[in-house]
Write a protein that holds these residues in place. Structure first.
Motif, mmCIF file in Angstrom:
data_model
loop_
_atom_site.group_PDB
_atom_site.id
_atom_site.type_symbol
_atom_site.label_atom_id
_atom_site.label_comp_id
_atom_site.label_asym_id
_atom_site.label_seq_id
_atom_site.Cartn_x
_atom_site.Cartn_y
_atom_site.Cartn_z
ATOM 1 N N ASN A 1 0.843 -1.184 0.000
ATOM 2 C CA ASN A 1 0.000 0.000 0.000
ATOM 3 C C ASN A 1 0.884 1.242 0.000
ATOM 4 O OD1 ASN A 1 -2.162 -1.713 0.115
ATOM 5 N ND2 ASN A 1 -2.811 -1.133 2.179
ATOM 6 N N ALA A 2 0.396 2.302 -0.630
ATOM 7 C CA ALA A 2 1.208 3.511 -0.784
ATOM 8 C C ALA A 2 1.588 4.129 0.554
ATOM 9 C CB ALA A 2 0.469 4.529 -1.642
ATOM 10 N N ASP A 3 0.756 3.943 1.587
ATOM 11 C CA ASP A 3 1.076 4.560 2.880
ATOM 12 C C ASP A 3 2.258 3.895 3.570
ATOM 13 O OD1 ASP A 3 -0.134 2.189 3.643
ATOM 14 O OD2 ASP A 3 -1.600 3.114 4.985
ATOM 15 N N LYS A 4 2.730 2.776 3.043
ATOM 16 C CA LYS A 4 3.900 2.098 3.612
ATOM 17 C C LYS A 4 5.208 2.623 3.012
ATOM 18 C CE LYS A 4 1.204 -0.574 5.993
ATOM 19 N NZ LYS A 4 1.028 -0.328 7.464
ATOM 20 N N LEU A 5 5.108 3.503 2.028
ATOM 21 C CA LEU A 5 6.290 4.034 1.350
ATOM 22 C C LEU A 5 6.720 5.357 1.980
ATOM 23 C CD1 LEU A 5 5.123 1.963 -0.718
ATOM 24 C CD2 LEU A 5 5.860 3.536 -2.519
ATOM 25 N N SER A 6 7.989 5.667 1.812
ATOM 26 C CA SER A 6 8.474 6.972 2.241
ATOM 27 C C SER A 6 7.853 8.064 1.381
ATOM 28 C CB SER A 6 9.998 7.032 2.117
ATOM 29 O OG SER A 6 10.375 6.996 0.739
ATOM 30 N N VAL B 1 5.983 7.347 -7.212
ATOM 31 C CA VAL B 1 4.773 6.657 -7.667
ATOM 32 C C VAL B 1 3.816 7.656 -8.315
ATOM 33 C CG1 VAL B 1 2.710 5.420 -6.896
ATOM 34 C CG2 VAL B 1 4.958 4.774 -6.000
ATOM 35 N N GLN B 2 3.720 8.834 -7.719
ATOM 36 C CA GLN B 2 2.844 9.856 -8.287
ATOM 37 C C GLN B 2 3.323 10.296 -9.666
ATOM 38 O OE1 GLN B 2 0.512 12.523 -5.719
ATOM 39 N NE2 GLN B 2 1.984 14.082 -6.337
#
Length: 298
Positions: A126-131, A138-139
């Protein structure tokens, strides 16, 4: 193909956020949209792309108002525009299919771009696990996954460390080399100076500079001199009227009125037997022009 912005205007209450702004991109390349916080850059971008209604004016591509139907464009906003609770690869495929790509092509494009930007290992996370920096990458993938003709990047370097900044700089260079139209809004003047042949400098919604960067800088003339000498050159500099600007580890920078002052100073150094290792006469940097135009809330 060409992008033309004519008379864009937006008012919120008593505040004119963008005031009759016009500029154009007649050919592929990179264009800088710069200004202080609150200058109207993001409002301009959103009106251009049809995401925000303009009070006056329009943005057109080949004479037609910009929309998803008239132009394939990619937009990376300054704020996070990805889904935090959805796996990275899954949402990238979703974004690509929204823009008309077949699922197999979307998966292939997502994999290619994730690998290019070094986030392939996070595909199932999930994106919230990324710095924050990896979320930013990703954006960027979401913005360019459908190979758009026009790419708009609003503060693209936010949250990136120096290594990832270099990766993004390479990607921007590749897009320009591949004939894309890239509009970049950034506070990093050095990056804008490296890539953008033309720019608009906004201040309080108005364009205070608009045109080719080369022409803008040439209009200022040679105003700066960088010197590195084995012996202290400051007495000769003071005698010749040079104004000290900055001292660095192995060199100093001075303000000059033109080439004649620099040449007079060089003669004084040589006459004293103080031969410089570095003697560079230059135009002001974009950073210096920016500060001169909008510094101290002019």
């Amino acid at each position: 193909m060409s992008l033309e912005v004519r008379n864009l205007t937006k008012t919120y209450g008593d505040v004119r956020a963008v005031d009759h702004l016009s500029f154009e991109m007649p050919a592929p390349g990179a264009f800088g949209l710069i200004g202080t916080n609150g200058a109207g850059k993001t409002t301009t971008i959103r009106m251009m792309l049809g995401l925000l209604a303009a009070d006056e004016g329009e943005a057109t591509w080949n004479g037609r108002r910009i929309s998803r139907d008239t132009l394939a464009f990619g937009y990376m906003p300054e704020e996070r525009g990805i889904y935090m609770k959805i796996p990275v690869a899954e949402q990238l495929v979703y974004f690509a299919m929204l823009r008309g790509m077949r699922k197999a092509d979307a998966r292939a494009a997502a994999a290619k771009w994730m690998d290019r930007l070094g986030v392939a290992e996070y595909a199932a996370k999930n994106a919230d696990k990324l710095s924050k920096g990896n979320q930013q990458k990703v954006q960027l993938v979401a913005a360019v996954i459908n190979d758009p003709t026009l790419v708009v990047l609003d503060e693209p370097f936010g949250g990136l460390d120096p290594l990832n900044t270099d990766v993004l700089r390479e990607v921007i260079g590749e897009m320009v080399a591949n004939g894309k139209y890239v509009i970049m809004s950034s506070h990093q003047m050095a990056v804008v100076e490296d890539y953008c042949e033309s720019l608009v400098l906004l201040h309080r919604g108005r364009a205070v500079l608009n045109g080719r960067l080369r022409d803008i800088k040439a209009g200022y003339g040679h105003t700066n001199l960088i010197v590195s000498c084995r012996e202290d050159e400051r007495p000769a500099a003071a005698a010749c009227g040079l104004i000290p600007l900055e001292s660095r580890a192995d060199e100093r920078e001075y303000k000059i009125t033109g080439d004649e002052m620099a040449h007079r100073f060089l003669k004084a150094l040589v006459d004293d037997g103080n031969y410089p290792d570095k003697f560079e006469i230059r135009e002001p940097s974009l950073h210096e022009i920016f500060v001169e135009k909008v510094g101290d809330n002019k």
